[in-house]
Design an enzyme around this catalytic site. Structure first.
Site, PDB file in Angstrom:
ATOM      1  N   GLU A   1      32.064  42.125  32.935  1.00 33.03           N
ATOM      2  CA  GLU A   1      31.607  43.494  32.646  1.00 33.03           C
ATOM      3  C   GLU A   1      30.761  43.529  31.373  1.00 33.03           C
ATOM      4  O   GLU A   1      29.689  44.133  31.342  1.00 33.03           O
ATOM      5  CB  GLU A   1      32.821  44.423  32.509  1.00 33.03           C
ATOM      6  CG  GLU A   1      33.532  44.619  33.841  1.00 33.03           C
ATOM      7  CD  GLU A   1      34.739  45.547  33.778  1.00 33.03           C
ATOM      8  OE1 GLU A   1      35.191  45.993  34.835  1.00 33.03           O
ATOM      9  OE2 GLU A   1      35.239  45.822  32.667  1.00 33.03           O
TER      10      GLU A   1
ATOM     11  N   HIS B   1      24.190  58.213  58.080  1.00 30.32           N
ATOM     12  CA  HIS B   1      22.917  57.511  57.911  1.00 30.32           C
ATOM     13  C   HIS B   1      21.918  58.351  57.125  1.00 30.32           C
ATOM     14  O   HIS B   1      21.848  59.558  57.329  1.00 30.32           O
ATOM     15  CB  HIS B   1      22.349  57.201  59.298  1.00 30.32           C
ATOM     16  CG  HIS B   1      21.097  56.403  59.252  1.00 30.32           C
ATOM     17  ND1 HIS B   1      21.093  55.055  58.951  1.00 30.32           N
ATOM     18  CD2 HIS B   1      19.808  56.762  59.451  1.00 30.32           C
ATOM     19  CE1 HIS B   1      19.838  54.620  58.978  1.00 30.32           C
ATOM     20  NE2 HIS B   1      19.043  55.619  59.277  1.00 30.32           N
TER      21      HIS B   1
HETATM   22  P1  NDP Z   1      41.139  37.785  33.045  1.00 29.57           P
HETATM   23  O1  NDP Z   1      42.477  37.192  33.237  1.00 29.57           O
HETATM   24  O2  NDP Z   1      40.530  38.610  34.118  1.00 29.57           O
HETATM   25  O3  NDP Z   1      40.093  36.631  32.709  1.00 29.57           O
HETATM   26  C1  NDP Z   1      40.320  35.724  31.656  1.00 29.57           C
HETATM   27  C2  NDP Z   1      39.228  34.676  31.720  1.00 29.57           C
HETATM   28  O4  NDP Z   1      39.299  33.855  30.576  1.00 29.57           O
HETATM   29  C3  NDP Z   1      39.370  33.768  32.931  1.00 29.57           C
HETATM   30  O5  NDP Z   1      38.081  33.438  33.389  1.00 29.57           O
HETATM   31  C4  NDP Z   1      40.075  32.541  32.330  1.00 29.57           C
HETATM   32  O6  NDP Z   1      39.802  31.375  33.054  1.00 29.57           O
HETATM   33  C5  NDP Z   1      39.414  32.487  30.976  1.00 29.57           C
HETATM   34  N1  NDP Z   1      40.182  31.797  29.937  1.00 29.57           N
HETATM   35  C6  NDP Z   1      41.483  31.978  29.615  1.00 29.57           C
HETATM   36  N2  NDP Z   1      41.818  31.191  28.578  1.00 29.57           N
HETATM   37  C7  NDP Z   1      40.713  30.492  28.245  1.00 29.57           C
HETATM   38  C8  NDP Z   1      40.428  29.513  27.266  1.00 29.57           C
HETATM   39  N3  NDP Z   1      41.367  29.090  26.425  1.00 29.57           N
HETATM   40  N4  NDP Z   1      39.191  29.001  27.219  1.00 29.57           N
HETATM   41  C9  NDP Z   1      38.235  29.422  28.078  1.00 29.57           C
HETATM   42  N5  NDP Z   1      38.439  30.354  29.032  1.00 29.57           N
HETATM   43  C10 NDP Z   1      39.672  30.873  29.114  1.00 29.57           C
HETATM   44  O7  NDP Z   1      41.260  38.580  31.670  1.00 29.57           O
HETATM   45  P2  NDP Z   1      40.305  39.641  30.972  1.00 29.57           P
HETATM   46  O8  NDP Z   1      40.492  39.398  29.523  1.00 29.57           O
HETATM   47  O9  NDP Z   1      38.936  39.631  31.526  1.00 29.57           O
HETATM   48  O10 NDP Z   1      40.981  41.010  31.374  1.00 29.57           O
HETATM   49  C11 NDP Z   1      42.378  41.207  31.138  1.00 29.57           C
HETATM   50  C12 NDP Z   1      42.953  42.146  32.145  1.00 29.57           C
HETATM   51  O11 NDP Z   1      42.541  43.455  31.850  1.00 29.57           O
HETATM   52  C13 NDP Z   1      42.515  41.926  33.582  1.00 29.57           C
HETATM   53  O12 NDP Z   1      43.240  40.947  34.223  1.00 29.57           O
HETATM   54  C14 NDP Z   1      42.736  43.280  34.176  1.00 29.57           C
HETATM   55  O13 NDP Z   1      44.087  43.390  34.526  1.00 29.57           O
HETATM   56  C15 NDP Z   1      42.426  44.214  33.028  1.00 29.57           C
HETATM   57  N6  NDP Z   1      41.056  44.754  33.132  1.00 29.57           N
HETATM   58  C16 NDP Z   1      40.727  45.516  34.209  1.00 29.57           C
HETATM   59  C17 NDP Z   1      39.457  46.032  34.332  1.00 29.57           C
HETATM   60  C18 NDP Z   1      39.089  46.842  35.525  1.00 29.57           C
HETATM   61  O14 NDP Z   1      39.991  47.287  36.232  1.00 29.57           O
HETATM   62  N7  NDP Z   1      37.810  47.049  35.822  1.00 29.57           N
HETATM   63  C19 NDP Z   1      38.434  45.803  33.317  1.00 29.57           C
HETATM   64  C20 NDP Z   1      38.877  44.969  32.250  1.00 29.57           C
HETATM   65  C21 NDP Z   1      40.145  44.478  32.160  1.00 29.57           C
HETATM   66  P3  NDP Z   1      40.655  30.972  34.355  1.00 29.57           P
HETATM   67  O15 NDP Z   1      40.219  31.889  35.451  1.00 29.57           O
HETATM   68  O16 NDP Z   1      40.303  29.564  34.575  1.00 29.57           O
HETATM   69  O17 NDP Z   1      42.103  31.173  33.969  1.00 29.57           O
END
Ligand code: NDP
Length: 454
Positions: free
Chosen positions: A185, A442
């Site tokens: 986002e 449509h």
């Molecule tokens: P997410 O869990 O969606 O994404 C975290 C990302 O960070 C993943 O790509 C993860 O990789 C990566 N990551 C985690 N640790 C590391 C690291 N040490 N080094 C590099 N990359 C890393 O969390 P967000 O912070 O984006 O959002 C948190 C929560 O907030 C969401 O899960 C959701 O529940 C909520 N949210 C909802 C929204 C909506 O409804 N539109 C908008 C924003 C937040 P990997 O996938 O490999 O684990």
């Protein structure tokens, strides 16, 4: 002196506010404790200000397309400082609104950070150092979550999403770390506002948990727009200085990226710090508070809802959990929250939204031969004149034996609005034949959901 209530709610975010007001509406004497601003993550530093920034940055697309629709647009440039200021003013208005709604509901707002002194007692420390002791028959923990920084040198130099809303201006280039909701986002928001964005994703695809084909459609659109996404890349260290805003991100492969800011969007964790849960005997599992289907923790009289329970971490879910708690305990209308069929959306540009099973989940549950997938991928009509823009994806995942629609996914403009309505049909158990029987509207994008060939 100990102040007595029927219910103490810790945290005035989405779940806590909903529970407190609903409980008060049944006649309970309720105190809500909040150390930060009333409104919580969603209102103050999440969904609401984020969506406003999405609207602001999306003008980039509208303005770029305007000439093809006969609008002579002089050279324009984004003014992020004004956007950020206006967004903060709206957040202030909503913060006041929520304080007013608490007053109207007869809920006592107790400013300060609460910590357990016993299973029915909370001590609240206010900003001025004063303390109040509150006691209640029931306590609801609704303290939400906080961004989690990766454990790398210089992580403190990076922003978390909370920080972005407080900026006065934006740098020329930002490195976004993560491939999840917040990373995608904000990568799109920043790009739309004229910032050069490099996104580091440690895995091989964006948005884990969403339909894979849909995430690929988002990736394609983001890359086409000019966001540089580097998969299999993680930061090893951040160096630099905040004052001029010059940073270097060193990746694990040794590459160095210069930028004016680093956004660490690497997940969120329940915010348990300072709660002194041990004093009440509340069990913690990993870093979350586990609860049963009635929001009960292991301690009788202590409940938890929302992100602190780390189930489905979305605002409407926390609100429903809070209301279900109040309805059940104070309203004599016991009910449980259905966490199964929850629609969700990523407000990337284009949006991704879905409800029900992804193709991958459906195959896992029903086998590859047990499902059918119907899809439409095309350029929407509003892209005809500009002759550019991301292709829309609409997708139905159907159980072969019953013809029931198991999942409905979309990438494209207004995907969240469209999937919200599709969620009703999917929740009612609609079949593909039900979708087909619906007359198309449509010309629209969503009509493709009811005209997909069998
Ligand atoms: P997410 O869990 O969606 O994404 C975290 C990302 O960070 C993943 O790509 C993860 O990789 C990566 N990551 C985690 N640790 C590391 C690291 N040490 N080094 C590099 N990359 C890393 O969390 P967000 O912070 O984006 O959002 C948190 C929560 O907030 C969401 O899960 C959701 O529940 C909520 N949210 C909802 C929204 C909506 O409804 N539109 C908008 C924003 C937040 P990997 O996938 O490999 O684990």
């Amino acid at each position: 002196m100990t102040e007595r209530f029927d219910l103490i709610v810790l945290g005035a975010g989405s779940g806590g506010l909903a529970a407190a007001k609903r409980a008060a509406s049944y006649g309970a004497r309720v105190a809500i404790v909040e150390g930060d601003r009333v409104g919580g993550t969603c209102v103050i530093r999440g969904c609401v200000p984020k969506k406003l920034l999405v609207y602001g940055s999306a003008y980039a697309h509208t303005l770029a397309d305007a000439p093809s629709y006969g609008w002579l647009v002089p050279p324009v440039q984004p003014d992020p400082a004004t956007l950020l200021r206006n967004v903060r003013a709206e957040v202030d208005r909503l913060n006041r609104l929520h304080i007013g709604l608490l007053e109207k509901a007869g809920v006592d707002l107790v400013p300060g950070w609460g910590r357990f002194a016993a299973a029915n007692t909370v001590v609240v420390s206010a900003a001025d150092g004063s303390e109040r002791e509150l006691c209640a028959e029931r306590i609801l923990i609704a303290v939400g979550g906080r961004p989690h920084r990766p454990d790398i040198p210089g992580a403190d130099l990076g922003w978390v999403s909370d920080d972005l809303f407080l900026l006065e201006s934006l740098p020329d280039a930002v490195v976004v770390v993560g491939g999840g909701f917040i990373a995608c986002e904000f990568a799109c928001i920043l790009h739309g506002l004229g910032v050069r964005v490099t996104q580091l994703v440690r895995g091989d695809h964006l948005l884990r948990g969403f339909d894979r084909e849909a995430t690929l459609a988002v990736q394609e659109a983001m890359e086409e727009a000019g966001i540089e996404i580097r998969f299999a890349h993680s930061p090893a260290a951040i160096t630099g200085q905040c004052a001029p805003g010059e940073f270097t991100v060193t990746t694990q492969s040794g590459e160095q990226l210069s930028c004016g800011g680093v956004l660490l969007a690497t997940g969120r964790r329940p915010f348990l710090k300072g709660l002194n849960l041990e004093a009440a005997g509340v069990a913690v599992e990993g870093c979350r508070i586990p609860v049963d289907a009635n929001q009960c923790t292991n301690v009788p009289g202590i409940f938890a809802v929302g992100d602190v329970t780390d189930r489905v971490n979305l605002t409407p879910v926390a609100v429903d959990e809070g209301r279900a708690f109040a309805d059940s305990v104070y309203g004599r209308k016991p009910r449980q929250v259905d966490h199964e069929l929850v629609a969700s959306a990523v407000f990337s540009q284009p949006e991704l939204s879905g409800v029900g099973l992804t193709e991958e989940q459906a195959i896992e549950r029903h086998g590859a031969d047990g499902i059918r997938v119907h899809r439409a991928r095309f350029r929407a009509m509003n892209q005809a004149l500009p002759a550019r823009g991301p292709r829309v994806l609409l997708k139905l995942v159907v159980e072969a034996a019953s013809d029931r629609v198991l999942g409905c996914h979309m990438v494209g403009e207004h995907a969240a609005e469209i999937i919200q309505m599709a969620a009703i049909a999917v929740g009612m158990g609609a079949t593909k034949a039900d979708f087909d029987r619906t007359m198309a509207l449509h010309p629209s994008v969503a009509e493709e959901f009811v005209t997909m060939p069998n």
